[in-house]
Design a protein around this motif. Structure first.
Motif, PDB file in Angstrom:
ATOM      1  N   GLN A   1      -3.363  13.498  -1.862  1.00  0.00           N
ATOM      2  CA  GLN A   1      -2.770  12.514  -2.816  1.00  0.00           C
ATOM      3  C   GLN A   1      -2.679  11.029  -2.216  1.00  0.00           C
ATOM      4  N   GLY A   2      -2.613  10.264  -2.871  1.00  0.00           N
ATOM      5  CA  GLY A   2      -2.292   8.634  -2.375  1.00  0.00           C
ATOM      6  C   GLY A   2      -0.775   8.592  -2.305  1.00  0.00           C
ATOM      7  N   CYS A   3      -0.344   7.987  -1.308  1.00  0.00           N
ATOM      8  CA  CYS A   3       1.132   7.695  -1.145  1.00  0.00           C
ATOM      9  C   CYS A   3       1.285   6.233  -0.855  1.00  0.00           C
ATOM     10  N   GLN A   4       2.147   5.619  -1.653  1.00  0.00           N
ATOM     11  CA  GLN A   4       2.426   4.058  -1.381  1.00  0.00           C
ATOM     12  C   GLN A   4       3.961   3.951  -1.546  1.00  0.00           C
ATOM     13  N   ILE A   5       4.503   2.995  -0.540  1.00  0.00           N
ATOM     14  CA  ILE A   5       5.729   2.592  -0.744  1.00  0.00           C
ATOM     15  C   ILE A   5       5.700   1.059  -0.849  1.00  0.00           C
ATOM     16  N   VAL A   6       6.293   0.443  -2.099  1.00  0.00           N
ATOM     17  CA  VAL A   6       6.373  -0.826  -2.587  1.00  0.00           C
ATOM     18  C   VAL A   6       7.665  -1.524  -2.412  1.00  0.00           C
ATOM     19  N   ASP A   7       8.030  -2.517  -1.760  1.00  0.00           N
ATOM     20  CA  ASP A   7       9.459  -2.835  -1.624  1.00  0.00           C
ATOM     21  C   ASP A   7       9.950  -3.937  -2.829  1.00  0.00           C
ATOM     22  N   PHE A   8      10.966  -4.375  -2.797  1.00  0.00           N
ATOM     23  CA  PHE A   8      11.589  -5.171  -3.982  1.00  0.00           C
ATOM     24  C   PHE A   8      11.072  -6.216  -4.002  1.00  0.00           C
ATOM     25  N   ASN A   9      10.171  -6.800  -3.420  1.00  0.00           N
ATOM     26  CA  ASN A   9       9.167  -7.789  -3.442  1.00  0.00           C
ATOM     27  C   ASN A   9       7.804  -7.653  -3.760  1.00  0.00           C
ATOM     28  N   TRP A  10       7.677  -6.406  -4.088  1.00  0.00           N
ATOM     29  CA  TRP A  10       6.249  -5.825  -4.550  1.00  0.00           C
ATOM     30  C   TRP A  10       5.181  -5.955  -3.195  1.00  0.00           C
ATOM     31  N   ARG A  11       5.686  -6.015  -2.320  1.00  0.00           N
ATOM     32  CA  ARG A  11       4.723  -5.752  -1.082  1.00  0.00           C
ATOM     33  C   ARG A  11       4.466  -4.386  -0.690  1.00  0.00           C
ATOM     34  N   PHE A  12       3.490  -4.131  -0.353  1.00  0.00           N
ATOM     35  CA  PHE A  12       3.000  -2.725   0.072  1.00  0.00           C
ATOM     36  C   PHE A  12       3.650  -2.410   1.506  1.00  0.00           C
ATOM     37  N   ARG A  13       4.385  -1.301   1.798  1.00  0.00           N
ATOM     38  CA  ARG A  13       5.290  -1.362   3.130  1.00  0.00           C
ATOM     39  C   ARG A  13       4.445  -0.055   3.646  1.00  0.00           C
ATOM     40  N   PHE A  14       4.001   0.867   2.706  1.00  0.00           N
ATOM     41  CA  PHE A  14       3.336   1.889   3.257  1.00  0.00           C
ATOM     42  C   PHE A  14       2.294   2.416   2.547  1.00  0.00           C
ATOM     43  N   VAL A  15       1.022   2.576   3.113  1.00  0.00           N
ATOM     44  CA  VAL A  15      -0.154   3.047   2.088  1.00  0.00           C
ATOM     45  C   VAL A  15      -0.883   4.043   3.120  1.00  0.00           C
ATOM     46  N   ASN A  16      -1.148   5.286   2.618  1.00  0.00           N
ATOM     47  CA  ASN A  16      -1.911   6.312   3.419  1.00  0.00           C
ATOM     48  C   ASN A  16      -3.414   6.239   3.043  1.00  0.00           C
ATOM     49  N   ASP A  17      -4.277   6.813   3.754  1.00  0.00           N
ATOM     50  CA  ASP A  17      -5.568   6.619   3.639  1.00  0.00           C
ATOM     51  C   ASP A  17      -6.258   7.010   2.160  1.00  0.00           C
ATOM     52  N   ALA A  18      -5.481   8.182   1.569  1.00  0.00           N
ATOM     53  CA  ALA A  18      -5.982   8.580   0.429  1.00  0.00           C
ATOM     54  C   ALA A  18      -5.645   7.630  -0.544  1.00  0.00           C
ATOM     55  N   ALA A  19      -4.685   6.823  -0.712  1.00  0.00           N
ATOM     56  CA  ALA A  19      -4.430   5.656  -1.554  1.00  0.00           C
ATOM     57  C   ALA A  19      -5.168   4.663  -1.661  1.00  0.00           C
ATOM     58  N   ALA A  20      -5.596   4.111  -0.354  1.00  0.00           N
ATOM     59  CA  ALA A  20      -6.550   3.208   0.114  1.00  0.00           C
ATOM     60  C   ALA A  20      -7.803   3.421  -0.729  1.00  0.00           C
ATOM     61  N   ARG A  21      -8.379   4.775  -0.394  1.00  0.00           N
ATOM     62  CA  ARG A  21      -9.528   5.084  -0.856  1.00  0.00           C
ATOM     63  C   ARG A  21      -9.573   5.029  -2.351  1.00  0.00           C
ATOM     64  N   GLN A  22      -8.674   5.482  -2.833  1.00  0.00           N
ATOM     65  CA  GLN A  22      -8.355   5.477  -4.627  1.00  0.00           C
ATOM     66  C   GLN A  22      -8.385   3.775  -4.997  1.00  0.00           C
ATOM     67  N   ARG A  23      -7.953   2.934  -4.227  1.00  0.00           N
ATOM     68  CA  ARG A  23      -7.882   1.705  -4.773  1.00  0.00           C
ATOM     69  C   ARG A  23      -9.043   0.897  -4.369  1.00  0.00           C
ATOM     70  N   LYS A  24      -9.909   1.697  -3.527  1.00  0.00           N
ATOM     71  CA  LYS A  24     -11.115   0.832  -2.892  1.00  0.00           C
ATOM     72  C   LYS A  24     -10.935  -0.046  -2.102  1.00  0.00           C
ATOM     73  N   GLN A  25      -9.802  -0.013  -1.167  1.00  0.00           N
ATOM     74  CA  GLN A  25      -9.339  -0.930  -0.166  1.00  0.00           C
ATOM     75  C   GLN A  25      -9.070  -0.010   1.173  1.00  0.00           C
ATOM     76  N   THR A  26      -8.946  -1.085   2.162  1.00  0.00           N
ATOM     77  CA  THR A  26      -8.429  -0.201   3.583  1.00  0.00           C
ATOM     78  C   THR A  26      -6.874  -0.366   3.582  1.00  0.00           C
ATOM     79  N   PRO A  27      -6.094   0.590   4.133  1.00  0.00           N
ATOM     80  CA  PRO A  27      -4.631   0.382   4.401  1.00  0.00           C
ATOM     81  C   PRO A  27      -4.400  -1.189   4.779  1.00  0.00           C
ATOM     82  N   GLU A  28      -5.365  -1.642   5.848  1.00  0.00           N
ATOM     83  CA  GLU A  28      -4.588  -3.112   6.213  1.00  0.00           C
ATOM     84  C   GLU A  28      -4.976  -3.985   5.362  1.00  0.00           C
ATOM     85  N   ALA A  29      -5.786  -3.725   4.247  1.00  0.00           N
ATOM     86  CA  ALA A  29      -6.087  -4.919   3.231  1.00  0.00           C
ATOM     87  C   ALA A  29      -4.610  -4.956   2.267  1.00  0.00           C
TER      88      ALA A  29
END
Length: 746
Positions: A420-448
């Motif tokens: 499953q995709g796992c993401q942590i978004v902070d109070f400023n709506w910045r991605f602080r954690f994204v695993n590989d599954a979440a990046a694949r789901q969003r058609k992105q790389t974790p670094e992007a």
């Protein structure tokens, strides 16, 4: 001859003295006239002379000031041409009075037209000096009274407005003199204290005060009159009142003072605050019963109310907290930020959490800092604006969050390897954690994604309902399960199930791609719609087949002349029609499994009565149907039962043209768990033959009725005291139970 010169001298001397005296008097008269003319011509008042017909003979210079006319253009006019039409009669009467009483002054008050056309109020005196040779006219001394008249009317209007306001005011208004004697009360005072105005006016105002308060009133008033110093404030002070019934009334009073003929007068505006006091008492009970610490402050931060939970939380007594600054409960290093937050809230007061997304701490009396969660609510009252703070000690929650943070660190590797995709978004709506599954789901790389905001990665996302849901979770620290169709920047879409929950940094999102499931659900819905169409077609064909069977039975009956056989065919045909009616209703409704039994029986009975050619002038029909939805099998059984019982009534209950009525009643019995449906079929005909048992009869119809009641697992009873009345009670047939019965029978 010698005496003549002496006489001549005396004569000359006498003549000279006479001339001197005459000259002296002439000079005095001229001086007097000049002085009179000077007084007249320089007076603010005006003088006019006119004859008995009103013709103006003389006008003083003040005429110009008062009426705008030069004296020369005023003379020669008729005074009555300038008088207001409504004042002609009273002015004429005054003139006649002056003519009748020479040398007496007659008061006159009227409107006179100014040269500019405006009407001016003039006050004057008519004096009839027509018989005075020196005057020979009626003298009118007058002055402009317009401003006084306007002031009088304004005063009268003001008094009338005051009276209306006083009479209609919801607050009481009372006026007393310096001896406490009541001079005036309005109707609201009567309502507040229960006395009529005539019972109060003229009496001492202390009659409206409890006995223990009267001495304080007298001493305070006496002290004020003597020194001018107020013992209490005069604006919106709460004082007790005494109702006529003897009960005390809480009052809010504001005082005002004025002088009348040199005497001090006092007016009080009085409001009965009994309801407010009851509401305040209820409010304090609610606050005291709250499991949270409650503190109320004014907008300057002054504490005005606390409950016992607040005392326990901060370690202060109630007396130590009341009237203290709220900053006393804030750690020193947070007071500046707290002041800014308080100012922000004051600028736009609304119910909300304080300091959402950041740590708030309180300071106990012993100096210990404690983490807090605070909810703020503005309160607008007659006493001013306040802030109600609900405070929760979240020490344990903070410990749990810290434990969660450490646990998150331990499981971060596990998250990276999850399906499953796992993401942590902070109070400023910045991605602080994204695993590989979440990046694949969003058609992105974790670094992007990491370090970028949602709005940067997905422009326009803040306008979507998905973002609104995520924002709610972020601000309210709420847990949500969301299904959303997500559109990627390239225009493609995918369905995701998002499980959102608060995290120390912001929110944690667990995402699962459910596109395949959604597509399967769509296919299933299409398949279900196709099956619904097929089922409708089946009901339609079953109905048509039953009607064909009924037609065949009619055709077969036409080949025989035996009335009994024809009757058998007819009854069988009618039963087929009964069953086809169920399928007809199912075909017409959206729900292909349930029909309205009341509607079905209503149609069935009316059609059956019509098919028998019943004379409705002899036999009446009464239908009392509840709307009850049942399945097809239950409707079939109930319909056949009603068909048989109504057929029997129409054939046997009213022989030889007997009049009567048939009643069918369907009710839902909510008071009992057993047999929730009650069906009653009755008639007031000849009734059953004595001794006839309807359960053991050779009548095929009654045998069928008993069999159908057994299928419904119901009860049937007969009341033959007046005509025939069958009462059937049953529940809706359950398909599983029937399947079990079939299996047991097999």
């Amino acid at each position: 001859m010698k005496e003549k010169p002496a006489d001549s001298e005396r004569s000359v001397t006498h003549t000279d003295e006479t001339n001197i005296e005459l000259q002296k008097r002439t000079e005095e008269l001229r001086f007097s006239e000049q002085r009179f003319r000077s007084l007249v011509e320089h007076s603010w008042d005006a003088v006019a002379l006119f004859d008995a017909n009103g013709a103006i003979l003389y006008a003083s210079p003040s005429t110009k000031t008062i009426l705008g006319y030069d004296p020369d253009e005023f003379v020669g006019r008729n005074a009555f041409d300038l008088i207001h039409p409504d004042d002609h009669v009273p002015v004429t009467a005054r003139l006649q009075e002056a003519l009748t009483h020479p040398r007496q002054s007659v008061y006159v008050f009227a409107r006179v037209r100014h040269k500019n056309g405006a009407w001016r109020w003039l006050e004057g005196m008519f004096t009839n000096l027509l018989d005075d040779p020196a005057v020979g006219a009626i003298v009118n001394n007058y002055r402009d009274f317009t401003d006084h008249k306007i002031a009088e009317e304004a005063l009268r209007d003001s008094e009338e407005r005051y009276r209306i306001v006083a009479d209609t005011a919801s607050d009481g208004i009372i006026t007393i003199d310096s001896s406490s004697r009541i001079l005036f009360v309005n109707p609201a005072i009567e309502r507040i204290f229960g006395y009529r105005s005539d019972e109060m006016v003229g009496r001492d105002v202390t009659m409206l005060m409890p006995k223990y308060f009267r001495h304080l009133h007298r001493s305070s008033l006496s002290n004020y009159l003597a020194t001018g110093k107020r013992h209490i404030r005069w604006e919106a002070i709460e004082l007790p009142g005494l109702h006529k019934s003897g009960r005390e009334v809480p009052l809010e009073i504001s005082f005002g003072e004025f002088l009348k003929d040199g005497e001090h007068m006092f007016t009080g505006i009085i409001r009965d605050i009994s309801e407010r006091k009851h509401a305040e008492a209820r409010f304090r009970l609610v606050v005291e019963a709250s499991p949270y610490a409650i503190i109320m402050t004014d907008f300057k931060g002054r504490i005005v109310l606390v409950n016992s939970q607040a005392e326990n939380l901060f370690g202060y007594t109630r007396e130590e907290l009341l009237n203290a600054s709220i900053d006393q409960l804030v750690p020193e290093h947070q007071r500046k930020a707290h002041a800014a937050q308080r100012a922000l809230f004051s600028a736009g007061p609304a119910s909300r959490p304080m300091g959402a997304g950041r740590d708030l701490k309180g300071r106990r009396k012993d100096g210990v800092e404690i983490p807090l969660e605070i909810g703020l609510s503005p309160l607008m009252t007659s006493e001013g604006s306040f802030v109600l703070a609900s405070i929760v000690d979240i020490t344990e929650r903070k410990r749990a969050e810290e434990a969660l943070r450490k646990s998150e660190e331990r499981h971060r590797t596990t998250l990276d390897n999850m399906m499953q995709g796992c993401q942590i978004v902070d109070f400023n709506w910045r991605f602080r954690f994204v695993n590989d599954a979440a990046a694949r789901q969003r058609k992105q790389t974790p670094e992007a994604l990491l370090g970028h905001t949602m709005m940067e990665v997905y422009p326009g996302i803040e306008e979507t309902t998905l973002f609104a849901e995520l924002k709610h979770c972020m601000l309210e620290r709420a847990v949500r399960r969301i299904e959303d169709e997500f559109m990627f920047p390239d225009g493609s879409t995918a369905w995701f199930e998002l499980n959102v929950q608060p995290a120390p940094e912001g929110i944690f999102i667990l995402s699962i791609d459910i596109s395949e499931r959604k597509w399967a659900e769509a296919k299933l819905k299409i398949s279900l719609r196709e099956k619904e169409v097929l089922l409708k077609e089946i009901h339609h064909r079953v109905k048509n087949n039953l009607q064909v069977i009924a037609s065949l039975l009619d055709l077969q009956a036409s080949y025989t002349r035996d009335e009994k056989v024809i009757e058998m065919f007819r009854e069988t045909r009618d039963r087929a029609y009964v069953m086809s009616g169920v399928h007809e209703l199912l075909y017409q409704t959206k729900d292909l499994t349930r029909i309205d039994l009341g509607e079905y029986l209503n149609t069935l009975v009316n059609d059956l009565v019509a098919s028998y050619g019943t004379d409705r002038s002899l036999i009446s029909l009464e239908l009392k149907m509840d709307s009850l939805f049942v399945n097809m099998d239950t409707a079939n059984c109930a319909g056949l039962i009603v068909h048989e019982l109504i057929s029997n009534a129409l054939k046997h209950a009213f022989p030889d043209g007997r009049e009567g009525g048939v009643t069918v009643e369907l009710r839902q019995q909510v008071q009992t768990e057993e047999h929730r449906i009650k069906l009653t079929v009755s008639d007031d005909g000849v009734g059953f033959a004595p001794g006839l048992d309807f359960r053991a009869t050779e009548s095929l119809g009654l045998q069928l009725v008993n069999t159908l009641v057994e299928q419904l697992q119901g009860n049937i009873a007969l009341d033959a005291t007046a005509g025939t009345r069958f009462i059937i009670t049953f529940n809706e047939l359950q398909y599983k139970e029937r399947v079990s019965e079939v299996q047991r029978a097999g």
